[in-house]
Design a protein around this motif. Structure first.
Motif, PDB file in Angstrom:
ATOM      1  N   UNK A   1       0.934  -1.260  -0.012  1.00 22.83           N
ATOM      2  CA  UNK A   1       0.004   0.072   0.108  1.00 22.83           C
ATOM      3  C   UNK A   1       0.889   1.318   0.211  1.00 22.83           C
ATOM      4  N   UNK A   2       0.540   2.071  -0.913  1.00 20.57           N
ATOM      5  CA  UNK A   2       1.139   3.313  -0.972  1.00 20.57           C
ATOM      6  C   UNK A   2       0.357   4.560  -0.814  1.00 20.57           C
ATOM      7  N   UNK A   3       0.705   5.370   0.291  1.00 19.78           N
ATOM      8  CA  UNK A   3      -0.186   6.508   0.237  1.00 19.78           C
ATOM      9  C   UNK A   3       0.517   7.709  -0.524  1.00 19.78           C
ATOM     10  N   UNK A   4      -0.489   8.352  -1.207  1.00 27.24           N
ATOM     11  CA  UNK A   4      -0.027   9.709  -2.144  1.00 27.24           C
ATOM     12  C   UNK A   4      -0.718  10.842  -1.393  1.00 27.24           C
ATOM     13  N   UNK A   5       0.224  12.005  -1.398  1.00 27.58           N
ATOM     14  CA  UNK A   5      -0.258  13.251  -0.897  1.00 27.58           C
ATOM     15  C   UNK A   5       0.159  14.246  -1.968  1.00 27.58           C
ATOM     16  N   UNK A   6      -1.077  14.793  -2.711  1.00 29.05           N
ATOM     17  CA  UNK A   6      -0.724  15.586  -3.752  1.00 29.05           C
ATOM     18  C   UNK A   6      -0.657  16.894  -3.202  1.00 29.05           C
ATOM     19  N   UNK A   7       0.263  17.824  -3.651  1.00 27.73           N
ATOM     20  CA  UNK A   7       0.506  19.200  -3.149  1.00 27.73           C
ATOM     21  C   UNK A   7       0.840  20.322  -4.170  1.00 27.73           C
ATOM     22  N   UNK A   8      -0.131  21.238  -4.522  1.00 27.84           N
ATOM     23  CA  UNK A   8      -0.021  22.252  -5.505  1.00 27.84           C
ATOM     24  C   UNK A   8       1.280  23.178  -5.036  1.00 27.84           C
ATOM     25  N   UNK A   9       1.881  23.899  -6.090  1.00 23.63           N
ATOM     26  CA  UNK A   9       3.134  24.714  -5.558  1.00 23.63           C
ATOM     27  C   UNK A   9       2.785  25.684  -4.570  1.00 23.63           C
ATOM     28  N   UNK A  10       3.532  25.837  -3.739  1.00 26.99           N
ATOM     29  CA  UNK A  10       3.545  26.484  -2.654  1.00 26.99           C
ATOM     30  C   UNK A  10       3.235  28.033  -2.983  1.00 26.99           C
ATOM     31  N   UNK A  11       3.405  28.553  -3.761  1.00 27.41           N
ATOM     32  CA  UNK A  11       3.240  29.968  -4.046  1.00 27.41           C
ATOM     33  C   UNK A  11       1.861  30.125  -4.366  1.00 27.41           C
ATOM     34  N   UNK A  12       1.165  29.148  -5.097  1.00 26.42           N
ATOM     35  CA  UNK A  12      -0.060  29.368  -5.303  1.00 26.42           C
ATOM     36  C   UNK A  12      -1.033  28.692  -4.286  1.00 26.42           C
ATOM     37  N   UNK A  13      -0.662  27.884  -3.548  1.00 27.32           N
ATOM     38  CA  UNK A  13      -1.410  27.005  -2.697  1.00 27.32           C
ATOM     39  C   UNK A  13      -2.519  27.998  -1.765  1.00 27.32           C
TER      40      UNK A  13
END
Ligand SMILES: Nc1nc2c(ncn2[C@@H]2O[C@H](COP(=O)(O)OP(=O)(O)OP(=O)(O)O)[C@@H](O)[C@H]2O)c(=O)[nH]1
Ligand SMILES: C[C@H](OP(=O)(O)O)C(=O)O
Length: 216
Positions: A1-13
Motif C-alpha cells: 500500500x502506498x499513500x499519495x499526498x498531492x501538493x500544489x505549488x507553494x506559491x499558489x497554494x
C-alpha cells in the motif's frame, strides 16, 4: 500500500486564504498540514507529488518519498503517482486534511477489499480520502463534487463502494471559516499550533454568513 499526498505549488497554494494569510504564512500552513497528514500515515509508505522543489525537499526530510510532478492538474498528478509506484493498492489523501488520525487509517485499511474503493467525503462534496484496491480500479476524478464522481465511476465499473464517513476527515482547509474548525477540533496538531502562533483567534457567530468570527 502506498499513500499519495498531492501538493500544489507553494506559491499558489490555498489561494482562498489569501485575504487572511500572507503567501509565506500559507506556505508554512501547508507544511504544517503535510506534517499532520504524514503523522497519520507514517506506518505506510508515503509519497508526495508536486511540481514544487521546496515542498519535495521538505517532504524528503520528513521521510516521505518525493515525486516530481510532470503533467498539469491534480488528476494527472495522481495518475502519475499511481503509475510510478509498484504497490498494488494506493490511498490518496490531500495535504489539507490536518485533523486525520492514525486510527482512521487503521479503520480504512481494515475495510479495504479487492475490486473496491474506500472513500471519505469532504464537507462540500469533495474527496478527502480515496483508497483504490487495486490502484487502477477507477480513474481519479477530483475537482467539483468529486465524492459523487468517484462513486459514479465505481458504479459504472461494477466496483464496490465503501464509504468511510468521518467528521474529522471531512474538514479540509480552504477558507478562513475552515480555520475555525481547526481551533475547535485540532488541539495538539501542528496546524493548530502554527495558527495559534500567528495570533489568530476565533469567536462564535450566530449568523447566516458563517459560524465564526476569525480575528488576528
Ligand atoms: N500535485 C498537485 N496537487 C494539487 C494540484 N492542485 C491541487 N492539489 C492538491 O490537492 C489538494 C486539494 O487542493 P485544493 O484545495 O483544490 O487546491 P489548493 O491549491 O490547495 O487551494 P486553492 O488555491 O484554495 O484552490 C491539496 O492537497 C492541494 O495541494 C495540482 O495541480 N498538483
Ligand atoms: C480537489 C477537491 O478538493 P476541494 O477543492 O474540495 O478541497 C476534491 O476533493 O475533489
Amino acid at each position: 500500500m502506498m499513500a499519495v499526498i498531492p501538493v500544489s505549488p507553494l506559491n499558489s497554494a490555498k489561494s482562498r486564504l489569501s485575504e487572511f494569510l500572507t503567501g509565506e504564512e500559507r506556505k508554512l500552513l501547508l507544511m504544517n498540514m503535510v506534517m499532520d497528514v504524514y503523522g497519520a500515515l507514517e506506518d505506510l509508505d508515503v509519497c508526495l507529488i508536486s511540481k514544487d522543489d521546496e515542498i519535495l525537499n521538505f517532504s524528503k526530510e520528513l521521510g516521505i518519498i518525493p515525486l516530481k510532478e510532470e503533467g498539469k492538474g491534480l488528476n494527472n498528478a495522481i495518475k502519475q503517482a499511481i503509475e510510478s509506484v509498484e504497490d498494488e493498492e494506493v490511498m490518496v489523501t490531500p495535504a489539507d486534511v490536518p485533523l486525520i488520525k492514525k486510527y482512521h487509517i487503521k479503520e480504512v485499511l481494515s475495510k479495504s477489499k479487492r475490486n473496491a474503493i474506500v472513500i471519505s467525503p469532504s464537507r462540500g462534496g469533495g474527496t478527502n480520502l480515496l483508497l483504490l484496491n487495486p490502484k487502477d480500479v477507477i480513474e481519479p476524478r477530483y475537482e467539483g463534487f468529486s465524492f459523487l464522481k468517484h462513486i459514479d465511476e465505481a458504479k459504472k465499473r461494477n466496483v464496490e463502494v465503501i464509504i468511510y464517513d468521518s467528521f474529522l476527515i471531512s474538514i479540509d482547509i480552504n477558507t478562513p471559516e475552515d480555520l475555525g474548525e481547526v481551533f475547535i477540533h485540532g488541539e495538539g496538531t501542528n496546524t493548530y499550533n502554527y495558527l495559534k502562533s500567528l495570533g489568530i483567534k476565533i469567536l462564535p457567530k450566530h449568523s447566516s454568513a458563517g459560524r465564526f468570527v476569525i480575528k488576528r
